[in-house]
Design a protein around this motif. Structure first.
Motif, PDB file in Angstrom:
ATOM      1  N   ASN A  75      -7.342  -4.369   6.637  1.00 20.94           N
ATOM      2  CA  ASN A  75      -7.743  -3.055   7.121  1.00 20.94           C
ATOM      3  C   ASN A  75      -7.098  -2.727   8.470  1.00 20.94           C
ATOM      4  O   ASN A  75      -6.723  -1.578   8.731  1.00 20.94           O
ATOM      5  N   GLU A  76      -6.974  -3.743   9.310  1.00 21.95           N
ATOM      6  CA  GLU A  76      -6.330  -3.548  10.618  1.00 21.95           C
ATOM      7  C   GLU A  76      -4.879  -3.109  10.442  1.00 21.95           C
ATOM      8  O   GLU A  76      -4.392  -2.200  11.132  1.00 21.95           O
ATOM      9  N   ILE A  77      -4.179  -3.748   9.498  1.00 21.84           N
ATOM     10  CA  ILE A  77      -2.780  -3.392   9.228  1.00 21.84           C
ATOM     11  C   ILE A  77      -2.684  -1.954   8.722  1.00 21.84           C
ATOM     12  O   ILE A  77      -1.801  -1.185   9.134  1.00 21.84           O
ATOM     13  N   LEU A  78      -3.600  -1.570   7.832  1.00 22.51           N
ATOM     14  CA  LEU A  78      -3.555  -0.219   7.277  1.00 22.51           C
ATOM     15  C   LEU A  78      -3.796   0.831   8.363  1.00 22.51           C
ATOM     16  O   LEU A  78      -3.131   1.875   8.382  1.00 22.51           O
ATOM     17  N   VAL A  79      -4.727   0.559   9.260  1.00 24.18           N
ATOM     18  CA  VAL A  79      -5.006   1.514  10.339  1.00 24.18           C
ATOM     19  C   VAL A  79      -3.777   1.669  11.230  1.00 24.18           C
ATOM     20  O   VAL A  79      -3.376   2.793  11.578  1.00 24.18           O
ATOM     21  N   LYS A  80      -3.147   0.567  11.601  1.00 21.65           N
ATOM     22  CA  LYS A  80      -1.956   0.619  12.461  1.00 21.65           C
ATOM     23  C   LYS A  80      -0.816   1.379  11.788  1.00 21.65           C
ATOM     24  O   LYS A  80      -0.008   2.038  12.445  1.00 21.65           O
ATOM     25  N   ALA A  81      -0.744   1.275  10.438  1.00 15.85           N
ATOM     26  CA  ALA A  81       0.330   1.934   9.691  1.00 15.85           C
ATOM     27  C   ALA A  81      -0.035   3.360   9.278  1.00 15.85           C
ATOM     28  O   ALA A  81       0.780   4.048   8.649  1.00 15.85           O
ATOM     29  N   VAL A 132       0.836  -1.201   0.000  1.00 17.87           N
ATOM     30  CA  VAL A 132       0.000   0.000   0.000  1.00 17.87           C
ATOM     31  C   VAL A 132       0.874   1.256   0.000  1.00 17.87           C
ATOM     32  O   VAL A 132       0.520   2.264  -0.625  1.00 17.87           O
ATOM     33  N   ARG A 133       2.002   1.213   0.650  1.00 17.47           N
ATOM     34  CA  ARG A 133       2.915   2.364   0.576  1.00 17.47           C
ATOM     35  C   ARG A 133       3.417   2.556  -0.856  1.00 17.47           C
ATOM     36  O   ARG A 133       3.603   3.694  -1.314  1.00 17.47           O
TER      37      ARG A 133
END
Length: 384
Positions: A241-247, A212-213
């Motif tokens: 989605n959890e990973i994206l929120v944390k990042a 995503v980056r």
């Protein structure tokens, strides 16, 4: 053994094996209308009439060291299934890929006199060639999906049949880009990058954020780029989605779709994809791609010393050269991935050359895999 009494046991441990075994079942059902198919499988196998005794997701694991915490659980599932099959004595056991689990089970069943078919051949030509000795003990008949594999197993004394690759039949020779974009609600003239960080939870753990980056960097170069991200299921989508929120990446504009990976690939101008079966799907859709792969560091240190050839991506292995970039472990940075995808988006002539290479590859893999694999199984159980 009469038709209604035929029982066949199958095990698939992940989505690719589920797809492959479903094709085999599609070929077997007309030949064995009263047969019972059971074991462990996914939704596609279940659609073909198989009864899955354990949810397939319970087997899914990735990497060498990632297996260790779950070893006892997986071994328990294997032992219970072995005991049940030794009592039931099916006409044959069919292991659909997932060799770490299936070959051990097959060896025990074959020793007890139950014929075993393994589908598909483990990639001993890529790494872990010493596994051929276990295969010789475990497998009554090997089904392979790449033409060059047949000679390898024949020379090792393992009965083998090349059946073609099922994906070559299910993916059209000329994909309908416009229809895929309509289905996904994308503009026909949009520039689309499909992002595929994997269907396994371990893949998402290591690839979701850098993928995503990379998309974020690409969008900075062209704000009109659209990004499609197919997810294998609700569990994967939730974790993604959890990973994206944390990042802190939850605001990156992504068109996340449930399933529909083939539409997502068909709609794309380029694809950023995790190494695995999906890379072959992208090739069969004739799309440029950048292949990336990351695992736990300890797993990587072992795996990189065990490879026999310079490629890990299936399109490159089949072409015997780097027709598309591979960015592995430390090289799989967001900047490197975005640069490689951008280069493909800018190279129209290169995309045309690649499409022709992939068209030739598609023809080489095209067989009636359902019929070929079913015929091989029928010979093993004495019904041919």
């Amino acid at each position: 053994m009469t038709g209604p009494d035929v029982s066949l046991a199958l095990v698939a441990g992940e989505a690719s094996g589920d797809m492959l075994a479903a094709r085999l079942l599609a070929g077997l059902r007309p030949q064995l209308p009263g047969a019972r198919f059971h074991g462990i499988g996914g939704p596609r196998m279940i659609e073909q009439g198989m009864v899955s005794d354990v949810p397939m997701d319970t087997l899914t694991v990735r990497g060498l060291f990632e297996v260790i915490p779950r070893y006892r659980e997986l071994k328990g599932i294997q032992n219970r299934l072995r005991d049940r099959l030794l009592a039931e004595r099916p006409a044959a056991f069919i292991g659909a890929d997932y060799p770490g689990f299936n070959l051990g089970l097959e060896e025990q069943l074959r020793t007890a006199g139950i014929p075993t078919v393994h589908f598909i051949g483990p990639q001993i030509w890529a790494w872990r060639g010493g596994r051929i000795k276990k295969i010789q003990r475990a497998v009554s008949h090997m089904l392979v999906i790449f033409p060059f594999e047949e000679a390898i197993y024949r020379e090792a004394g393992v009965p083998v049949t090349y059946i073609g690759h099922p994906l070559a039949e299910t993916i059209p020779m000329v994909p309908d880009v416009a229809a895929a974009r309509r289905k996904l609600g994308l503009a026909p003239d949009a520039r689309v990058v499909t992002v595929m960080p994997g269907s396994r939870m371990g893949e998402l753990k290591y690839l979701a954020e850098p993928f995503v980056r990379a998309a974020q960097l690409l969008r900075a170069r062209d704000p009109g780029l659209q990004f499609v991200v197919p997810m294998a299921g609700e569990r994967q989508r939730g974790y993604f989605n959890e990973i994206l929120v944390k990042a802190g990446l939850q605001d990156v504009p992504l068109h996340i779709v449930d399933g529909g990976s083939h539409d997502a690939i068909a709609a794309a101008d380029a694809v950023l994809v995790a190494s695995g079966t999906a890379t072959l799907e992208v090739a069969l859709f004739k799309k440029p791609m950048v292949i990336a792969y990351k695992v736990m560091r300890a797993s990587w240190e072992i795996m990189r010393h065990m490879g026999y050839q310079p490629w890990i991506g299936l399109p490159n292995i089949l072409a015997r050269e780097f027709v598309v970039p591979e960015l592995l472990q430390h090289a799989a940075t967001p900047q490197a991935m975005s640069d490689a995808v951008w280069a493909q988006l800018q190279d129209a002539a290169g995309r045309e050359r690649l499409a022709q290479r992939f068209t030739d590859m598609h023809h080489s893999l095209l067989r009636n895999s359902a019929q070929e694999s079913a015929d091989a199984v029928l010979r093993v159980i004495g019904r041919r």
